[in-house]
Write an enzyme that holds these catalytic residues in place. Structure first.
Site, PDB file in Angstrom:
ATOM      1  N   ARG A   1       1.736  10.608 -34.400  1.00  0.00           N
ATOM      2  CA  ARG A   1       0.484   9.633 -35.018  1.00  0.00           C
ATOM      3  C   ARG A   1       0.253  10.512 -36.397  1.00  0.00           C
ATOM      4  O   ARG A   1      -0.204  10.053 -37.257  1.00  0.00           O
ATOM      5  CB  ARG A   1      -0.401   9.659 -34.159  1.00  0.00           C
ATOM      6  CG  ARG A   1      -0.896  10.722 -33.597  1.00  0.00           C
ATOM      7  CD  ARG A   1      -1.668  10.706 -32.340  1.00  0.00           C
ATOM      8  NE  ARG A   1      -1.075  10.259 -31.110  1.00  0.00           N
ATOM      9  CZ  ARG A   1      -1.540  10.078 -29.990  1.00  0.00           C
ATOM     10  NH1 ARG A   1      -2.836   9.943 -29.847  1.00  0.00           N
ATOM     11  NH2 ARG A   1      -0.715   9.510 -28.897  1.00  0.00           N
TER      12      ARG A   1
ATOM     13  N   ASP B   1      13.724  10.356 -30.475  1.00  0.00           N
ATOM     14  CA  ASP B   1      12.489  10.259 -31.158  1.00  0.00           C
ATOM     15  C   ASP B   1      12.561   9.671 -32.593  1.00  0.00           C
ATOM     16  O   ASP B   1      11.424   9.719 -33.239  1.00  0.00           O
ATOM     17  CB  ASP B   1      11.750  11.374 -30.814  1.00  0.00           C
ATOM     18  CG  ASP B   1      10.158  11.201 -30.674  1.00  0.00           C
ATOM     19  OD1 ASP B   1       9.757  10.061 -30.226  1.00  0.00           O
ATOM     20  OD2 ASP B   1       9.296  12.054 -30.860  1.00  0.00           O
TER      21      ASP B   1
ATOM     22  N   LYS C   1       8.843   6.138 -37.499  1.00  0.00           N
ATOM     23  CA  LYS C   1       8.744   7.446 -37.009  1.00  0.00           C
ATOM     24  C   LYS C   1      10.063   8.116 -36.856  1.00  0.00           C
ATOM     25  O   LYS C   1      11.147   7.741 -36.110  1.00  0.00           O
ATOM     26  CB  LYS C   1       8.269   7.590 -35.916  1.00  0.00           C
ATOM     27  CG  LYS C   1       8.140   9.200 -35.093  1.00  0.00           C
ATOM     28  CD  LYS C   1       7.385   9.041 -33.667  1.00  0.00           C
ATOM     29  CE  LYS C   1       7.768  10.379 -32.951  1.00  0.00           C
ATOM     30  NZ  LYS C   1       6.842  10.441 -31.719  1.00  0.00           N
TER      31      LYS C   1
ATOM     32  N   ASP D   1      11.860  16.043 -30.706  1.00  0.00           N
ATOM     33  CA  ASP D   1      10.524  16.227 -30.266  1.00  0.00           C
ATOM     34  C   ASP D   1      10.352  17.373 -28.862  1.00  0.00           C
ATOM     35  O   ASP D   1      10.430  16.747 -27.924  1.00  0.00           O
ATOM     36  CB  ASP D   1       9.855  15.171 -30.044  1.00  0.00           C
ATOM     37  CG  ASP D   1       8.162  15.158 -29.548  1.00  0.00           C
ATOM     38  OD1 ASP D   1       7.713  16.430 -29.905  1.00  0.00           O
ATOM     39  OD2 ASP D   1       7.814  14.251 -29.048  1.00  0.00           O
TER      40      ASP D   1
ATOM     41  N   LYS E   1       7.096  20.367 -24.245  1.00  0.00           N
ATOM     42  CA  LYS E   1       7.334  19.406 -23.094  1.00  0.00           C
ATOM     43  C   LYS E   1       7.912  20.168 -21.878  1.00  0.00           C
ATOM     44  O   LYS E   1       8.496  21.148 -21.868  1.00  0.00           O
ATOM     45  CB  LYS E   1       8.202  18.192 -23.768  1.00  0.00           C
ATOM     46  CG  LYS E   1       7.577  17.329 -24.761  1.00  0.00           C
ATOM     47  CD  LYS E   1       8.613  16.245 -24.915  1.00  0.00           C
ATOM     48  CE  LYS E   1       8.032  15.279 -25.921  1.00  0.00           C
ATOM     49  NZ  LYS E   1       6.960  14.476 -25.420  1.00  0.00           N
TER      50      LYS E   1
ATOM     51  N   ASP F   1       2.123  17.939 -29.241  1.00  0.00           N
ATOM     52  CA  ASP F   1       3.131  16.738 -28.856  1.00  0.00           C
ATOM     53  C   ASP F   1       2.722  15.434 -29.025  1.00  0.00           C
ATOM     54  O   ASP F   1       3.529  14.551 -29.068  1.00  0.00           O
ATOM     55  CB  ASP F   1       3.274  17.252 -27.283  1.00  0.00           C
ATOM     56  CG  ASP F   1       4.539  16.237 -26.818  1.00  0.00           C
ATOM     57  OD1 ASP F   1       5.266  15.984 -27.886  1.00  0.00           O
ATOM     58  OD2 ASP F   1       4.655  15.816 -25.716  1.00  0.00           O
TER      59      ASP F   1
HETATM   60  N1  BES Z   1       7.925  11.266 -28.491  1.00  0.00           N
HETATM   61  C1  BES Z   1       6.833  11.086 -27.431  1.00  0.00           C
HETATM   62  C2  BES Z   1       6.807  10.048 -26.841  1.00  0.00           C
HETATM   63  C3  BES Z   1       7.700   9.672 -25.608  1.00  0.00           C
HETATM   64  C4  BES Z   1       7.660  10.399 -24.488  1.00  0.00           C
HETATM   65  C5  BES Z   1       8.667   8.492 -25.991  1.00  0.00           C
HETATM   66  C6  BES Z   1       8.587  10.111 -23.666  1.00  0.00           C
HETATM   67  C7  BES Z   1       9.362   8.301 -25.015  1.00  0.00           C
HETATM   68  C8  BES Z   1       9.459   8.982 -23.740  1.00  0.00           C
HETATM   69  C9  BES Z   1       5.577  11.494 -28.431  1.00  0.00           C
HETATM   70  O1  BES Z   1       5.770  12.391 -29.420  1.00  0.00           O
HETATM   71  C10 BES Z   1       4.608  12.191 -27.623  1.00  0.00           C
HETATM   72  O2  BES Z   1       5.245  13.229 -26.964  1.00  0.00           O
HETATM   73  N2  BES Z   1       3.411  11.557 -27.002  1.00  0.00           N
HETATM   74  C11 BES Z   1       2.794  12.076 -26.111  1.00  0.00           C
HETATM   75  C12 BES Z   1       1.196  11.825 -26.416  1.00  0.00           C
HETATM   76  C13 BES Z   1       0.149  12.714 -25.595  1.00  0.00           C
HETATM   77  C14 BES Z   1       0.119  14.087 -25.691  1.00  0.00           C
HETATM   78  C15 BES Z   1      -1.242  12.094 -26.223  1.00  0.00           C
HETATM   79  C16 BES Z   1       2.809  11.549 -24.594  1.00  0.00           C
HETATM   80  O3  BES Z   1       3.190  10.488 -24.246  1.00  0.00           O
HETATM   81  O4  BES Z   1       3.079  12.529 -23.755  1.00  0.00           O
HETATM   82 ZN    ZN Z   2       5.539  14.388 -29.197  1.00  0.00          ZN
END
Ligand code: BES
Ligand code: ZN
Ligand code: MG
Length: 501
Positions: free
Chosen positions: A351, A288, A265, A270, A277, A347
């Site tokens: 995936r 990220d 990835k 992000d 966020k 966010d």
């Molecule tokens: N890059 C983030 C995951 C992440 C968050 C990694 C904090 C390390 C620290 C990913 O793209 C993301 O935002 N995932 C969301 C998924 C959710 C919306 C289902 C998450 O983890 O909140």
């Molecule tokens: Zn994200």
């Protein structure tokens, strides 16, 4: 700071060095730690310190001596812990502990002593493990400090392996250095802020590595993605003016019997997109792209150690930003494999870009196995913290190999369950799939989303959200910033590859 390795087989009393590192087991003396070859002056110092229990040889302990012995004016004693508990990872950490002090020694030549004391304590060559630990521990990210602190004035340090009993080889030392350098490259890519590391920079790094080590590298542009029908990747990139890239690298070995794909990835920043966020710690989303960094670092190592395998690396890379053209919650896009996906949270973008990349690599390259690495879910940190990478798989044999590579490399991996019921909530209401589920177990759900794009290929998904940065209590990792997790895991996996099927 640049490390160079060299080796010599003369007795230690004939060596002249700015500093010497000695590894000492807990509750021992210089003799039972294999240090009887030390010059008397150093032996006396170390013995006195052990007797007074100022230094004990405990794990994580160290003591710095100014010796008064002109041929070796400094000595750094590093604790190994109990002799019978000594293994590869313990030795790597002891070396990492020493590595963290290297720049502070202000020494141009630093030796370490290898003796038969180490025999059979590690599966991997001890010289290799020690150099790897030293070079990992010595890593500093200070390119943005205009006044680099004068500690790091020494720019090149010669790491001199004192090996009178011929325990190791120059080749092994070089391998240790190559493994650490690949990891350190991944760290630097991770640490570099998003204004200086965009998708095009990831692509440029891939091109550079490919050119250096005779690999193929192909970078797909957004117009190519459109033709290929990568609606998920293009949907994420809409909100940024920086064009997305899909980087494809190929390494081949003429004796290869199988082909393994690695997919990383590469979200260079992000923000969450329209599902923005919160501001707190959003700066950390420059990390990220650590999956992409791991794949690039590993390819750099692979180019130098020539495993007998065909390897394809695929990196979908983009920013996730919310401009007026950004994708919205509720949008429905078509993936590379034709599946329709409803975006319920912009966010959950990792995936989406990985789904298209996985489907692409399966169709175009038909690999025997796929491993993807991604900072996919915050939930992964709740589940496993920062010390273990989470895995989701459809193939126990591949999982076992990945797990073993984790133990040997120190990049430890733990499998999460993936019973099909966990995947129920990403079945689409209006489309085939939706990009988020309901309820907890977000790391598992994220993994199961990806499984819709691999068409049954043996696969392991690694969620490195917790292990990619800010890892504490592992001495060869920096106290903050990127760890380069995944690089040595991938390399160990391909070097010890066992045929699937
Ligand atoms: N890059 C983030 C995951 C992440 C968050 C990694 C904090 C390390 C620290 C990913 O793209 C993301 O935002 N995932 C969301 C998924 C959710 C919306 C289902 C998450 O983890 O909140
Ligand atoms: Zn994200
Ligand atoms: Mg764009």
């Amino acid at each position: 700071m640049e490390l160079k390795v060299e080796i010599s087989n003369i007795p230690l009393k004939n060596e002249k060095l700015d500093a010497l590192i000695v590894f000492v087991a807990e509750d021992t003396n210089v003799y039972s730690s294999g240090l009887s070859g030390l010059p008397d002056e150093l032996k006396k110092l170390l013995n006195a310190s052990l007797k007074l229990k100022v230094f004990s040889g405990k794990k994580g302990s160290k003591q710095h001596f100014v010796s008064g012995y002109t041929k070796i004016p400094q000595m750094l004693a590093v604790g190994l812990g109990k002799k019978d508990e000594l293994d590869t990872e313990a030795l790597r950490r002891a070396a990492g502990n020493a590595g963290k002090m290297l720049s502070g020694l202000k020494a141009n030549s630093v030796g370490f002593l290898l003796t038969s004391f180490f025999k059979e304590s590690t599966e991997t060559d001890v010289g290799q493990v020690i150099v790897e630990g030293l070079a990992l521990g010595a890593y500093e990210f200070n390119v943005y400090k205009t006044k680099r602190n004068n500690k790091s004035k020494v720019n090149i340090i010669k790491i001199h392996c004192c090996d009178p009993e011929k325990i190791t080889s120059l080749k092994a030392l070089k391998y240790g250095k190559i493994f650490a350098d690949g990891t350190n490259l991944a760290r630097t890519l991770g640490n570099t802020p998003a204004n200086d590391l965009k998708p095009k920079d990831i692509a440029a790094e891939a091109k550079k590595i490919a050119k250096q080590y005779n690999m193929e590298c192909n970078v797909l542009e957004e117009k190519d993605m459109k033709k290929l029908g990568m609606g998920m990747l293009l949907g994420v990139s809409r909100g940024s003016t920086e064009p997305a890239k899909l980087v494809v690298m190929e390494y081949r070995h003429h004796k290869a019997k199988q082909k393994v794909a690695f997919v990383g990835k590469g979200v260079t920043f992000d923000s969450g997109g329209i599902s923005l966020k919160p501001g707190k710690n959003m700066d950390e989303m420059k990390f990220d792209m650590c999956g992409a960094a791991a794949v690039l670092g590993a390819m750099k190592v692979i180019g130098q150690v020539n495993p007998k395998l065909n390897i394809v690396a695929v990196i979908p890379t983009t920013e996730n930003l919310p401009d007026g053209n950004a994708q919205r919650p509720g949008d429905i896009v078509t993936a590379h494999n034709g599946k329709r996906v409803e975006i319920l949270n912009t966010d959950a973008e990792g995936r989406l870009i990985l789904g298209d990349a996985l489907s692409y690599v399966v169709k175009e390259f038909k690999p025997d196995a796929i491993v993807d690495l991604a900072t996919l879910t915050g939930a992964c940190i709740s589940a496993l913290g920062h010390l273990t990478t989470a895995a989701i798989t459809n193939n126990d044999k591949l999982m076992e190999q990945v797990h073993n590579a984790g133990i040997k490399s120190g990049d430890r991996v733990w499998q999460l369950p993936s019973f099909p019921e966990y995947g129920e909530s990403i079945k689409g209401k209006y489309a085939d799939l939706q990009n988020i589920g309901v309820g907890d177990s977000g790391t598992i759900i994220g993994g199961l989303f990806l499984e819709h794009f691999i068409n049954g290929t043996p696969w392991v998904h690694l969620d490195i959200a917790g292990t990619s940065w800010n890892v504490k209590h592992i001495s060869y990792h920096p106290n903050s910033g990127a760890t380069g997790v995944g690089v040595r895991l991938i390399v160990d996996l391909v070097q010890n590859w066992k045929m699937l099927k």
